[in-house]
Design a protein around this motif. Sequence first.
Motif, PDB file in Angstrom:
ATOM      1  N   TRP A   1      27.411  15.780  18.629  1.00  0.00           N
ATOM      2  CA  TRP A   1      27.364  14.519  18.344  1.00  0.00           C
ATOM      3  C   TRP A   1      28.059  13.448  19.251  1.00  0.00           C
ATOM      4  O   TRP A   1      27.407  12.607  19.380  1.00  0.00           O
ATOM      5  CB  TRP A   1      28.251  14.499  17.091  1.00  0.00           C
ATOM      6  N   GLU A   2      28.859  13.566  19.929  1.00  0.00           N
ATOM      7  CA  GLU A   2      29.507  12.719  21.017  1.00  0.00           C
ATOM      8  C   GLU A   2      28.432  12.510  21.880  1.00  0.00           C
ATOM      9  O   GLU A   2      28.378  11.366  22.363  1.00  0.00           O
ATOM     10  CB  GLU A   2      30.813  13.316  21.596  1.00  0.00           C
ATOM     11  N   LEU A   3      27.583  13.492  22.438  1.00  0.00           N
ATOM     12  CA  LEU A   3      26.606  13.212  23.379  1.00  0.00           C
ATOM     13  C   LEU A   3      25.545  12.317  22.877  1.00  0.00           C
ATOM     14  O   LEU A   3      25.050  11.352  23.525  1.00  0.00           O
ATOM     15  CB  LEU A   3      26.068  14.752  23.831  1.00  0.00           C
ATOM     16  N   TYR A   4      25.172  12.693  21.535  1.00  0.00           N
ATOM     17  CA  TYR A   4      24.147  11.829  21.160  1.00  0.00           C
ATOM     18  C   TYR A   4      24.433  10.486  20.969  1.00  0.00           C
ATOM     19  O   TYR A   4      23.605   9.530  21.128  1.00  0.00           O
ATOM     20  CB  TYR A   4      24.053  12.384  19.695  1.00  0.00           C
ATOM     21  N   LEU A   5      25.713  10.203  20.476  1.00  0.00           N
ATOM     22  CA  LEU A   5      26.306   8.841  20.277  1.00  0.00           C
ATOM     23  C   LEU A   5      26.133   8.240  21.528  1.00  0.00           C
ATOM     24  O   LEU A   5      25.855   6.901  21.602  1.00  0.00           O
ATOM     25  CB  LEU A   5      27.832   8.815  19.721  1.00  0.00           C
ATOM     26  N   THR A   6      26.638   8.714  22.782  1.00  0.00           N
ATOM     27  CA  THR A   6      26.717   8.274  23.942  1.00  0.00           C
ATOM     28  C   THR A   6      25.192   7.686  24.516  1.00  0.00           C
ATOM     29  O   THR A   6      24.810   6.920  25.005  1.00  0.00           O
ATOM     30  CB  THR A   6      27.323   8.676  25.090  1.00  0.00           C
ATOM     31  N   LYS A   7      24.213   8.923  24.569  1.00  0.00           N
ATOM     32  CA  LYS A   7      23.014   8.846  25.111  1.00  0.00           C
ATOM     33  C   LYS A   7      22.189   8.268  24.281  1.00  0.00           C
ATOM     34  O   LYS A   7      21.278   7.302  24.804  1.00  0.00           O
ATOM     35  CB  LYS A   7      22.391  10.262  25.157  1.00  0.00           C
TER      36      LYS A   7
ATOM     37  N   ASP B   1      34.950   5.998  24.860  1.00  0.00           N
ATOM     38  CA  ASP B   1      36.040   5.957  24.224  1.00  0.00           C
ATOM     39  C   ASP B   1      36.073   5.799  22.736  1.00  0.00           C
ATOM     40  O   ASP B   1      37.085   5.556  21.989  1.00  0.00           O
ATOM     41  CB  ASP B   1      37.212   5.325  24.954  1.00  0.00           C
ATOM     42  N   HIS B   2      35.040   5.431  22.126  1.00  0.00           N
ATOM     43  CA  HIS B   2      34.847   5.260  20.837  1.00  0.00           C
ATOM     44  C   HIS B   2      34.058   6.114  19.911  1.00  0.00           C
ATOM     45  O   HIS B   2      34.146   6.296  18.760  1.00  0.00           O
ATOM     46  CB  HIS B   2      33.696   3.937  20.788  1.00  0.00           C
ATOM     47  N   ILE B   3      33.846   7.417  20.635  1.00  0.00           N
ATOM     48  CA  ILE B   3      33.182   8.512  19.839  1.00  0.00           C
ATOM     49  C   ILE B   3      33.748   9.528  19.157  1.00  0.00           C
ATOM     50  O   ILE B   3      33.371   9.926  18.317  1.00  0.00           O
ATOM     51  CB  ILE B   3      31.932   8.996  20.843  1.00  0.00           C
ATOM     52  N   HIS B   4      34.865   9.811  19.750  1.00  0.00           N
ATOM     53  CA  HIS B   4      35.804  10.898  19.075  1.00  0.00           C
ATOM     54  C   HIS B   4      35.904  10.915  17.675  1.00  0.00           C
ATOM     55  O   HIS B   4      35.502  11.851  16.837  1.00  0.00           O
ATOM     56  CB  HIS B   4      37.084  11.192  19.780  1.00  0.00           C
ATOM     57  N   GLY B   5      36.436   9.749  17.148  1.00  0.00           N
ATOM     58  CA  GLY B   5      36.558   9.666  15.739  1.00  0.00           C
ATOM     59  C   GLY B   5      35.172   9.837  14.891  1.00  0.00           C
ATOM     60  O   GLY B   5      35.417  10.721  13.833  1.00  0.00           O
ATOM     61  N   LEU B   6      34.252   9.285  15.328  1.00  0.00           N
ATOM     62  CA  LEU B   6      32.997   9.393  14.600  1.00  0.00           C
ATOM     63  C   LEU B   6      32.685  11.039  14.485  1.00  0.00           C
ATOM     64  O   LEU B   6      32.197  11.508  13.258  1.00  0.00           O
ATOM     65  CB  LEU B   6      32.097   8.805  15.047  1.00  0.00           C
ATOM     66  N   ALA B   7      32.789  11.614  15.660  1.00  0.00           N
ATOM     67  CA  ALA B   7      32.199  13.007  15.696  1.00  0.00           C
ATOM     68  C   ALA B   7      33.221  13.874  14.807  1.00  0.00           C
ATOM     69  O   ALA B   7      32.926  14.930  14.349  1.00  0.00           O
ATOM     70  CB  ALA B   7      32.329  13.458  17.134  1.00  0.00           C
ATOM     71  N   GLU B   8      34.518  13.427  14.833  1.00  0.00           N
ATOM     72  CA  GLU B   8      35.380  14.084  14.055  1.00  0.00           C
ATOM     73  C   GLU B   8      35.029  14.342  12.372  1.00  0.00           C
ATOM     74  O   GLU B   8      35.249  15.392  11.820  1.00  0.00           O
ATOM     75  CB  GLU B   8      36.644  13.453  13.997  1.00  0.00           C
TER      76      GLU B   8
ATOM     77  N   LEU C   1      19.026  17.935  16.731  1.00  0.00           N
ATOM     78  CA  LEU C   1      19.989  17.462  18.014  1.00  0.00           C
ATOM     79  C   LEU C   1      19.886  18.212  19.083  1.00  0.00           C
ATOM     80  O   LEU C   1      19.834  17.498  20.272  1.00  0.00           O
ATOM     81  CB  LEU C   1      21.323  17.469  17.530  1.00  0.00           C
ATOM     82  N   LEU C   2      19.654  19.354  18.982  1.00  0.00           N
ATOM     83  CA  LEU C   2      19.603  20.108  20.328  1.00  0.00           C
ATOM     84  C   LEU C   2      18.256  19.939  21.017  1.00  0.00           C
ATOM     85  O   LEU C   2      18.290  19.832  22.312  1.00  0.00           O
ATOM     86  CB  LEU C   2      19.684  21.774  19.985  1.00  0.00           C
ATOM     87  N   LYS C   3      17.243  19.857  20.151  1.00  0.00           N
ATOM     88  CA  LYS C   3      15.933  19.425  20.721  1.00  0.00           C
ATOM     89  C   LYS C   3      15.978  18.031  21.508  1.00  0.00           C
ATOM     90  O   LYS C   3      15.582  17.819  22.651  1.00  0.00           O
ATOM     91  CB  LYS C   3      14.898  19.496  19.684  1.00  0.00           C
ATOM     92  N   GLU C   4      16.510  17.253  20.619  1.00  0.00           N
ATOM     93  CA  GLU C   4      16.503  15.981  21.055  1.00  0.00           C
ATOM     94  C   GLU C   4      17.353  15.598  22.327  1.00  0.00           C
ATOM     95  O   GLU C   4      16.776  14.736  23.349  1.00  0.00           O
ATOM     96  CB  GLU C   4      17.307  15.037  19.992  1.00  0.00           C
ATOM     97  N   LEU C   5      18.368  16.492  22.581  1.00  0.00           N
ATOM     98  CA  LEU C   5      19.029  16.350  23.518  1.00  0.00           C
ATOM     99  C   LEU C   5      18.857  17.315  24.942  1.00  0.00           C
ATOM    100  O   LEU C   5      19.478  17.473  25.819  1.00  0.00           O
ATOM    101  CB  LEU C   5      20.697  16.435  23.179  1.00  0.00           C
TER     102      LEU C   5
END
Lengths: 425, 284
Positions: A373-379, A386-393, A407-411
């Motif tokens: 999810w962190e990867l998805y948010l950045t990519k 530095d904004h993604i950890h909380g959302l992924a939590e 997600l796996l396919k998309e990334l």
Amino acid sequence: MNNLLEFFSFTNPTVRTVVLGTVLIAVCSSIVGTYTYLRKRSLVGDVVAHAIFPGICLGFVLSGSKNPIFLMLGAIAAGWIALVLMDAIVAKTKLKTDTAQAFILTFFFGLGTVFLAYIQKSGSAAQTGLHDFLLGKAANITQFDLAVFGVISLLLILLVLTYYKVFKLISFNEDYAASLGYNVKFYRFLLTTMTVVAVAVGIQAVGVVLMSALLITPAATARLWTHKLQHLMLIAGIFGALSGIFGAYVSYAAVNMPTGPWFVVFLTFFALLSIFIAPKNGILSKLKQKRINANKINRENVLKTFYNLMEHGAEQINTQLILEKRSFVPRVLEATLHKLKHQGLVQRKGNIYSLTEEGMVEAKRVVRLHRLWELYLTKRMNYKEDHIHGLAESMEHIITPEIEKDLLKELDYPTQDPHQSKIPY
Amino acid sequence: MLTAVLIGTSCSLLGSFLILRKSVMIGDAISHSVLPGIVLAFIFTEERAALPILIGAAVFGVLTTMFIQFLQRKSNVQEGAAIGISFTFFFALGVIMIALSTGGNVDIDQDCVLFGEIASTYLDKIFVNGYFVGTRSILTIAPVLLIVILFVVFGMKGLRLTSFNEDYAKALGINVNAWNYALLMLVSITAVLSFEAVGAVLVVGFLTIPPASAYLITNNLSKMLWLSVVFTLLSAVGGTLLALTLDVTISGMIVSVAGILFLLTWSGKIIMTKSKKIEKLSEV
């Protein structure tokens, strides 16, 4: 106790009449009320109940008798005029529905009191019948009343059965019904008339003020239990009838107790009970669901912490270490570890905990979801790292296996998350 | 008549805000559901003392609002239905309490609650040192009217903001809930005082009809308040005189007259807009 047996054996003819009458009234208004509730016109019942007052007086004056049929004709006529006038006010002026309702309600009621005072002055002996009409007289239902109620209920139920499908359409989506070519105005007219008739009947049991409870409380209660219209009507009818019977019993067993108010108290009691215990919509089941979710999140967080600790080379993991890595309420952590052990995801040797094979799989899954999810948010969403950890939590507990696959396919099956940690498979 | 004017004025001032907040039916609900408060106060004090009754009523007024909100929030019951369920429940409780506490020898009965009789309040006179000071209901309603007027005058800004745009008021840091409860508490106090005079149902008429007529012809809040007072005066005076001539119930007549005034205002407005249209057309 004797009372109870005597009442529920229904051997006493008066009891039989009263119970049957109340049940008929209750079922009628519950069924009609279901439509009023679904059409979001709950307070219309209250308006009609007050507005038929001058109609009853006029019916009395014109017919010169307190024959319930004439009184009811007057009542229905007045109720009708009131609703038409109310709709006109809402449509033609800037006044809102609630103001229009209150206006009609009190204006007609005011007219009614004037008529009543006039009748009382003329000193007719039969005027007491009018009082019964307003304040309810469930305990004094006569055989003749019963016959009238019976015929009317049959008619109403017949109408509902015949037009069930159309009424359903209109209650949920008038525009759609119109687009299918139904004469919406006619059916709306029919529904309104049914409401007025149900009110004119019900008012004789519980009186003006309490009438709207008969219409909407059962429907609102039933709504907590089901979404299906048939079930809604059935449940509403049952709650209505039960409350009616209990109300009749209390006024039978206790001296000087009015039926109508007890009827309403039982209705509200069922409503409150349902608010707490109804499946899905009840407060208790919502709390339970909340607790289940909270426990799941705790378990997943503990597993994740295990993984993170092991990733950093920790071997002897105890509660102290877990608490240093991530803040838990110590008592909650104990309980969660206990549960995990019970599920076979964690094993314990002395003070040292470790993941079992299955625990490892589960821990990897949670960490994987978090990092994906962190990867998805950045990519894909261009979030800063530095904004993604909380959302992924929070997302790691929600993502389903299907979404994970997407997600796996998309990334394109990544190996590293934005913080250059390995994504475990 | 003076009683009617006093009750009517404080009702119409409060009612204006209820209309603007679209919470008239909550006013209706409160006017019914304060009944148990009155009965409880009556049972405990064994007399019709004004203060305990007021406290009882105010408590139940707030309870009703809380119950309505509980139903709406906790179980997604529609607003209308929540109101309907609440006030019928409280009213039923009240009637049961009356039945429980007596065998009918207390002088509050369902009849009185429903209808009220303004004329009978005249009989309840209060004398101080032998001088007639006023009837009891005038003496109780007058200070309430004063409070209502003070509340409206000094609370104008808060009331205006919270009535027209709750979100904006919130953004300004105004405690919207406090204003709501204050308004509804005054409504329940007024409702109670009006109980024996006009009955639970017709209080709502006093609350709604004059401000509704005023709202038809103006958009300006202070004009609306003044106009609704004027409408109240007209209906109170007209209603009382008519009722005395015809020898019927005064409060019912006042509300009827107010209703007829509303219909007249409405048709007057329709005629005005039509003639304006015709003027415009003829100019063209």
